[in-house]
Design an enzyme around this catalytic site. Structure first.
Site, mmCIF file in Angstrom:
data_model
loop_
_atom_site.group_PDB
_atom_site.id
_atom_site.type_symbol
_atom_site.label_atom_id
_atom_site.label_comp_id
_atom_site.label_asym_id
_atom_site.label_seq_id
_atom_site.Cartn_x
_atom_site.Cartn_y
_atom_site.Cartn_z
ATOM 1 N N CYS A 1 0.810 -1.223 0.000
ATOM 2 C CA CYS A 1 0.000 0.000 0.000
ATOM 3 C C CYS A 1 0.840 1.268 0.000
ATOM 4 C CB CYS A 1 -0.946 0.002 1.200
ATOM 5 S SG CYS A 1 -2.148 -1.343 1.166
ATOM 6 N N HIS B 1 -3.504 7.222 2.111
ATOM 7 C CA HIS B 1 -3.888 5.938 1.534
ATOM 8 C C HIS B 1 -5.318 5.626 1.954
ATOM 9 C CE1 HIS B 1 -4.296 1.780 0.611
ATOM 10 N NE2 HIS B 1 -4.077 1.352 1.833
ATOM 11 N N ASN C 1 -10.437 0.164 -1.778
ATOM 12 C CA ASN C 1 -9.016 0.154 -1.433
ATOM 13 C C ASN C 1 -8.245 -0.624 -2.499
ATOM 14 O OD1 ASN C 1 -6.472 -0.344 -0.398
ATOM 15 N ND2 ASN C 1 -7.157 -0.983 1.621
#
Length: 329
Positions: A116, A256, A286
């Site tokens: 990520c 994020h 996501n």
């Protein structure tokens, strides 16, 4: 031109597959009550790849848009960095094919596996390349996580999505713009919190490998939440300190998009006004490393990224890897 004082954003782009997946589809398959996913994650829908979609295709589409908005001659691109956890193949890397499809005949190309936080790692490396070589860099983050989700594991099945985001960095002589501060961290003691257990060199594919072992698993969702929040906060504070700025100097916070609970908690700990937080998770889910450049591109498209603004970007993910960047547009 040899070397540059700074790197600037000169282009933005993003891409998502055509298949929109609302929460109701997942809630029904997992036996969850209506509204369960949005209440806990802030996600209403996401996009998943369909038959024939590829990681290189998604990355190429986002890269094409970024190059188009930059207006640059493609011969000026010196490097393509592709942050991904879901390459089309373990070998060869995907970046050279993306560069080829984009007609970047003078560019190098490599993949980066930073989970990520991959986009922020790629961004800091690209900044160094631009400053040292005086050439532009195309940074792409792309993932097709829908093909790595265990549909029976609620912790991951409700979160993950497919998307790509891209930026072009170009040389600038204005030393007051670009990267003002950065902090990157790795905490390998938490290496196994999010994993795809099999398929690598330690457990290669074989007939004895169970199907679920080649899919993503989140061993302890609570631990992931706590450690991600702490890492994003710590890195954010360190990047601000390096930039010699307070959080009040930030024009736009682009975290994020893990889930809304995580980045709302991070913003609170960093004393950042929720009104300046950019949020794409509601409609896009996501997509790991792709969420920050996707959010950047959406905000730019809608006129919310303006010259002179100071951005704070922060992320954490599997590994555990994390980082934060302070960037002036």
């Amino acid at each position: 031109m040899r070397g540059a004082r700074a790197a600037r954003f000169s282009g933005f782009g993003h891409a998502v597959p055509g298949r929109r997946v609302p929460n109701t589809d997942i809630e029904q398959s997992l036996g969850l009550e209506p509204g369960w996913i949005e209440r806990r994650t802030g996600i209403r829908q996401r996009y998943w790849a369909g038959e024939g979609d590829t990681l290189t295709g998604l990355a190429t589409e986002a890269g094409e848009r970024a190059l188009t908005t930059s207006g640059l001659d493609r011969a000026s691109i010196g490097l393509v960095l592709l942050a991904t956890s879901t390459p089309d193949h373990l070998l060869p890397p995907s970046a050279p094919l993306v560069a080829h499809r984009l007609g970047l005949k003078r560019a190098g190309g490599i993949d980066l596996a930073g989970a990520c936080a991959g986009f922020l790692y790629a961004l800091t490396l690209a900044d160094g390349f631009v400053r040292a070589q005086g050439k532009s860099v195309l940074v792409i983050a792309a993932n097709i996580l829908s093909r790595r989700i265990n549909p029976q594991e609620r912790a991951s099945a409700v979160l993950f999505a497919d998307a790509a985001g891209a930026v072009v960095l170009s040389p600038s002589e204005d030393e007051n713009i670009g990267l003002l501060g950065a902090d990157l961290k790795a905490e390998g003691q938490h290496y196994d919190l999010i994993t795809i257990p099999a398929g690598g060199s330690s457990r290669p594919f074989s007939p004895e490998i169970a199907a679920e072992d080649v899919l993503m698993t989140m061993r302890d969702g609570r631990a992931v939440y706590e450690k991600a929040v702490r890492m994003m906060v710590d890195c954010g504070k360190a990047a601000l300190t390096e930039a010699e700025l307070s959080s009040k100097a930030i024009s736009r916070f682009i975290p994020h998009q893990a889930n809304s609970r995580i980045f709302e908690t991070v913003a609170n700990h960093l004393d950042i006004d929720p009104a300046i937080t950019e949020c794409s998770v509601r409609h896009y889910g996501n997509s790991s490393a792709a969420t920050i450049p996707l959010t950047l591109s959406l905000a730019h498209e809608q006129g919310r990224i303006q010259p002179g603004e100071t951005l704070l970007m922060t992320a954490a993910g599997a590994g555990m890897t994390g980082g934060a960047v302070v960037w002036r547009v």
